[in-house]
Design a protein around this motif. Structure first.
Motif, short mmCIF file in Angstrom:
data_model
loop_
_atom_site.label_atom_id
_atom_site.label_comp_id
_atom_site.label_asym_id
_atom_site.label_seq_id
_atom_site.Cartn_x
_atom_site.Cartn_y
_atom_site.Cartn_z
N PHE A 144 125.12 36.28 -43.81
CA PHE A 144 124.79 35.75 -45.13
C PHE A 144 124.66 36.87 -46.17
CE2 PHE A 144 123.82 31.92 -42.77
CZ PHE A 144 124.14 30.91 -43.68
N THR A 145 124.23 38.05 -45.74
CA THR A 145 124.17 39.18 -46.68
C THR A 145 125.57 39.60 -47.08
OG1 THR A 145 122.11 39.97 -45.68
CG2 THR A 145 123.34 41.54 -47.01
N ALA A 146 126.48 39.71 -46.11
CA ALA A 146 127.86 40.10 -46.41
C ALA A 146 128.55 39.08 -47.31
CB ALA A 146 128.65 40.28 -45.12
N ALA A 147 128.18 37.81 -47.16
CA ALA A 147 128.79 36.75 -47.96
C ALA A 147 128.11 36.58 -49.32
CB ALA A 147 128.74 35.43 -47.20
N ASN A 148 127.16 37.47 -49.64
CA ASN A 148 126.42 37.41 -50.91
C ASN A 148 125.65 36.11 -51.08
OD1 ASN A 148 126.90 39.97 -52.04
ND2 ASN A 148 128.93 39.33 -52.77
N ARG A 149 125.14 35.55 -49.98
CA ARG A 149 124.32 34.34 -50.04
C ARG A 149 122.84 34.76 -50.12
NH1 ARG A 149 126.71 29.95 -47.56
NH2 ARG A 149 124.78 28.85 -48.11
N ILE A 150 122.52 35.51 -51.15
CA ILE A 150 121.19 36.10 -51.26
C ILE A 150 120.12 35.04 -51.54
CG2 ILE A 150 119.82 37.90 -52.36
CD1 ILE A 150 122.32 38.79 -50.75
N ALA A 151 120.46 34.08 -52.39
CA ALA A 151 119.49 33.03 -52.70
C ALA A 151 119.15 32.22 -51.45
CB ALA A 151 120.05 32.11 -53.78
N THR A 152 120.15 31.97 -50.62
CA THR A 152 119.91 31.25 -49.37
C THR A 152 118.98 32.03 -48.46
OG1 THR A 152 122.10 30.22 -49.49
CG2 THR A 152 121.03 30.27 -47.34
N LEU A 153 119.26 33.31 -48.29
CA LEU A 153 118.41 34.15 -47.45
C LEU A 153 116.99 34.22 -47.99
CD1 LEU A 153 120.61 37.21 -46.42
CD2 LEU A 153 119.74 35.39 -44.98
N ALA A 154 116.85 34.29 -49.31
CA ALA A 154 115.52 34.36 -49.91
C ALA A 154 114.72 33.10 -49.61
CB ALA A 154 115.64 34.57 -51.41
N ALA A 155 115.38 31.94 -49.74
CA ALA A 155 114.68 30.68 -49.47
C ALA A 155 114.27 30.56 -48.01
CB ALA A 155 115.58 29.51 -49.87
N VAL A 156 115.17 30.95 -47.12
CA VAL A 156 114.86 30.88 -45.69
C VAL A 156 113.76 31.87 -45.34
CG1 VAL A 156 115.78 31.27 -43.38
CG2 VAL A 156 117.15 30.04 -45.07
N GLU A 157 113.79 33.04 -45.96
CA GLU A 157 112.75 34.04 -45.68
C GLU A 157 111.38 33.54 -46.11
OE1 GLU A 157 111.77 38.79 -46.41
OE2 GLU A 157 113.52 37.86 -47.35
N VAL A 158 111.33 32.84 -47.24
CA VAL A 158 110.05 32.27 -47.68
C VAL A 158 109.54 31.26 -46.66
CG1 VAL A 158 108.97 30.81 -49.42
CG2 VAL A 158 110.46 32.69 -50.13
#
Length: 426
Positions: A144-158
């Protein structure tokens, strides 16, 4: 190739990493106040051993997934990503499963002879049980980082942080109390539970994309060439760091001026360092994004873009580091009093705050070096500085106590930064 500015990177990190890091640091402060400096010291020793197991189980797969995925996306071969992920999953399961079995079986020996406290067996075995899940999370977050899905990762991390903290607090309140060994188990179980939530969410989101599929491609050799150098470097560095952490209380005990070696170690590693590195969460997010971005630029032959990213990355890291160096140095007494209700960590925070610009720039430099495919060079630098760490700690701690610990930290981190920066500019 899509051009993504460093400003976009920073904004994504600000709204993603900063709240999660704030919650994590606040939780660490709460745990520190509940179990005391000596309890924090014991927790740090357990987490040091767990970190070595995690790095061995991860075996470089997170960065390798980012790098290989970014290469395929940079070549506009999106259908090949599924084969990259399949190879990474298989690699991760084999590595993490082997390490987890070994850690579970030898937990009593590790607790007795490494940590020196038999009460930590349960915490070590809990860590082993959750290890494969944690490592598979590394594969998915790399994608997801390589695909620039940063908003997705941020939501999942929360979501992960919330689940982890709620579970940990419940166990601390209703079972662990102020017992340090039980507190270690509570923290590890809560973290593992959060990792399970993350893995499930990211796998479901990936399946929801309904990715296309190309003809099978050979991934094994590319994966091995990318992950193996990282695995060697990470395992050696983490192994030496674990030796360092386990050595510190024992060598400090030889210094007559140190009354409680475990408490002194806990103040620096469990109280000062979280505050010291809290503002760096934005830079760490930027660093992770720079690895796939530079890999894409390198695959596309975009040298001007690479030069631009390197210059801007170093400039941002230096200015950011200088700002927080001044703030933490001036506010060290206020921070320690309000966070920990004690001034005992104040002098350490004021001292280490002076190193913030170097530490923050080093994080960015290391990421950019890896993004340009210089993993083997990073291996050599990390092994050299980690070995020097052990030598300096062994020699300096009995005579100079925690000031020897600081001197070692300064010299080895400065050497690593200079070598990495020289290689990057070259």
């Amino acid at each position: 190739m899509r051009q993504v500015s460093l400003i976009t990177f920073s904004v994504a990190c600000l709204f993603g990493a900063l709240p999660a890091r704030f919650v994590s640091t606040s939780f660490q402060v709460y745990v520190s106040g509940r179990i005391g400096a000596a309890g924090v010291g014991l927790l740090q020793l357990v987490l040091s051993v767990g970190s070595l197991a995690m790095v061995a189980g991860m075996a470089g797969i997170r960065t390798a997934t980012m790098y290989l995925t970014a290469e395929e996306l940079g070549r506009r071969k999106n259908g090949r990503v599924i084969w990259v992920l399949s190879g990474c999953f298989l690699y991760s399961i084999l590595c993490s499963g082997s390490v987890a079995l070994g850690m579970y079986h030898f937990a009593p020996q590790i607790a007795q002879h490494w940590i020196g406290d038999g009460r930590t067996v349960g915490a070590l075995r809990l860590f082993a049980a959750f290890l494969p899940t944690t490592c598979l999370c590394g594969v998915m977050t790399g994608y997801f980082t390589a695909a620039n899905r940063i908003a997705t990762l941020a939501a999942v991390e929360v979501a992960e942080q919330v689940c982890s903290i709620v579970v940990t607090l419940a166990i601390l309140r209703f079972w662990a109390g102020k017992d340090a060994a039980r507190a270690c188990q509570a923290v590890i179980f809560g973290s593992g539970f959060g990792g399970c939530v993350t893995l499930i969410c990211l796998v479901l989101l990936r399946l929801k994309e309904r990715p296309g599929r190309s003809d099978p491609i050979p991934v094994g050799r590319r994966l091995w060439e990318t992950a193996a150098p990282l695995a060697v470097a990470d395992i050696l560095k983490s192994g030496i760091n674990t030796v360092e952490n386990l050595m510190v209380p024992k060598r400090l005990a030889l210094n007559r001026s140190v009354r409680s070696p475990l408490a002194e170690f806990g103040r620096v590693s469990g109280m000062v360092f979280p505050v010291l590195m809290f503002p760096a969460c934005i830079l760490f997010g930027l660093a992770e994004l720079l690895i796939p971005e530079l890999a894409r630029c390198s695959a596309a032959g975009s040298k001007k873009r690479i030069h631009h990213l390197v210059r801007r990355g170093l400039k941002i890291a230096m200015l950011y580091g200088v700002l927080f160096c001044g703030l933490e140095f001036l506010l060290s007494d206020w921070l320690c009093q309000n966070l920990y209700g004690s001034m005992e960590a104040d002098r350490y925070l004021r001292l280490y705050a002076l190193l913030i610009p170097m530490l923050y720039c080093d994080a960015i430099t290391d990421a950019m070096t890896k993004g340009l495919g210089q993993q083997k060079v990073c291996v050599r630098y990390n092994i050299l500085t980690a070995a020097l760490d052990v030598v300096f700690l062994y020699i300096l701690l009995p005579k100079y106590g925690m000031m020897g610990y600081f001197a070692r930290f300064l010299v080895t981190h400065l050497l690593n930064f200079v070598l990495s920066l020289r290689r990057l500019l070259k």
